[in-house]
Design a protein around this motif. Structure first.
Motif, short mmCIF file in Angstrom:
data_model
loop_
_atom_site.label_atom_id
_atom_site.label_comp_id
_atom_site.label_asym_id
_atom_site.label_seq_id
_atom_site.Cartn_x
_atom_site.Cartn_y
_atom_site.Cartn_z
N SER A 14 41.51 24.92 -72.79
CA SER A 14 41.30 25.24 -71.38
C SER A 14 40.44 24.17 -70.71
O SER A 14 40.64 23.86 -69.54
N PHE A 15 39.50 23.60 -71.43
CA PHE A 15 38.69 22.53 -70.85
C PHE A 15 39.50 21.25 -70.69
O PHE A 15 39.40 20.58 -69.69
N THR A 16 40.33 20.93 -71.67
CA THR A 16 41.10 19.70 -71.56
C THR A 16 42.23 19.84 -70.56
O THR A 16 42.67 18.86 -70.00
N ALA A 17 42.68 21.05 -70.32
CA ALA A 17 43.79 21.25 -69.37
C ALA A 17 43.38 20.92 -67.95
O ALA A 17 44.21 20.55 -67.13
N ILE A 18 42.07 21.04 -67.64
CA ILE A 18 41.66 20.78 -66.27
C ILE A 18 40.81 19.52 -66.14
O ILE A 18 40.17 19.31 -65.12
N SER A 19 40.84 18.67 -67.15
CA SER A 19 40.05 17.45 -67.03
C SER A 19 40.75 16.45 -66.11
O SER A 19 41.97 16.38 -66.06
N GLN A 67 41.70 19.11 -58.96
CA GLN A 67 42.56 18.49 -59.96
C GLN A 67 44.03 18.87 -59.77
O GLN A 67 44.90 18.02 -59.92
N GLN A 68 44.28 20.11 -59.42
CA GLN A 68 45.67 20.52 -59.18
C GLN A 68 46.25 19.77 -57.99
O GLN A 68 47.39 19.31 -58.04
N TYR A 69 45.48 19.63 -56.92
CA TYR A 69 45.96 18.91 -55.74
C TYR A 69 46.12 17.42 -56.04
O TYR A 69 47.12 16.80 -55.69
N SER A 132 33.32 21.97 -50.05
CA SER A 132 34.19 22.59 -51.05
C SER A 132 35.25 21.56 -51.44
O SER A 132 35.49 20.59 -50.71
N PRO A 133 35.92 21.76 -52.57
CA PRO A 133 37.00 20.85 -52.94
C PRO A 133 38.06 20.75 -51.84
O PRO A 133 38.56 19.65 -51.55
N GLU A 134 38.40 21.86 -51.23
CA GLU A 134 39.41 21.87 -50.18
C GLU A 134 38.96 21.05 -48.97
O GLU A 134 39.77 20.32 -48.37
N GLU A 135 37.70 21.15 -48.61
CA GLU A 135 37.17 20.37 -47.49
C GLU A 135 37.15 18.87 -47.82
O GLU A 135 37.43 18.03 -46.96
N TYR A 136 36.82 18.55 -49.07
CA TYR A 136 36.80 17.15 -49.48
C TYR A 136 38.21 16.57 -49.48
O TYR A 136 38.43 15.43 -49.05
N ILE A 137 39.17 17.36 -49.89
CA ILE A 137 40.58 16.95 -49.86
C ILE A 137 40.99 16.63 -48.42
O ILE A 137 41.64 15.61 -48.16
N LYS A 138 40.59 17.47 -47.49
CA LYS A 138 40.92 17.23 -46.07
C LYS A 138 40.31 15.92 -45.59
O LYS A 138 40.93 15.18 -44.83
#
Length: 146
Positions: A14-19, A67-69, A132-138
């Motif tokens: 689970s840790f490596t899946a989101i690295s 990471q998903q985005y 937030s991650p979403e705000e940083y993405i924007k």
């Protein structure tokens, strides 16, 4: 013991899946960005000494939402500048990072995030912000011209 082993393995996975999938070579990042029609997010950091860099990593880069985005939109390029001897980079990588800094971070800001197109042209710059991650993405995406 039989119960602990499967739990430990699933926890590790689970840790490596989101690295974050970091690239450390600009030419490779450009090639990948061109192939995938993505932008490059170049991150200058001091992984073992820069507190805002560590916060940016923890609050943005390491989050599942980012990471998903990023997987579908960004090529993540890292230029690390550790200070501790135990974290010293190989000489060739340090030289490469120094050249990146000379071109894209001549004032030596840390953390410094440079948004690039697939040819290496600067589209915009960011630093650490408590978002937030979403705000940083924007913020990153505002530099992309449609």
């Amino acid at each position: 013991m039989k119960r602990i082993l499967p739990f430990a393995c699933s926890l590790l996975l689970s840790f490596t899946a989101i690295s974050q999938n970091w690239i450390t070579n600009l030419d490779q990042a450009k090639q990948t960005a061109a192939e995938k029609q993505q932008i490059i997010v170049l991150v200058f950091q001091g992984s073992d000494w820069c507190a805002p860099c560590m916060k940016l990593d923890k609050e943005i880069w390491s989050t599942e939402a980012f990471q998903q985005y990023a997987t579908d939109h960004y090529v993540m390029l890292q230029a690390d500048f550790p200070k501790r001897k135990s974290n010293r980079l190989p000489e060739a990588q340090q030289k490469h990072n120094d050249q990146l800094a000379e071109k894209y971070n001549s004032k030596g800001y840390f953390p410094h995030v440079v948004v690039l197109d697939a040819e290496g042209k600067v589209l915009g710059r960011l630093g650490y912000e408590k978002l937030s991650p979403e705000e940083y993405i924007k913020k990153i995406d505002q530099f992309i011209k449609s």
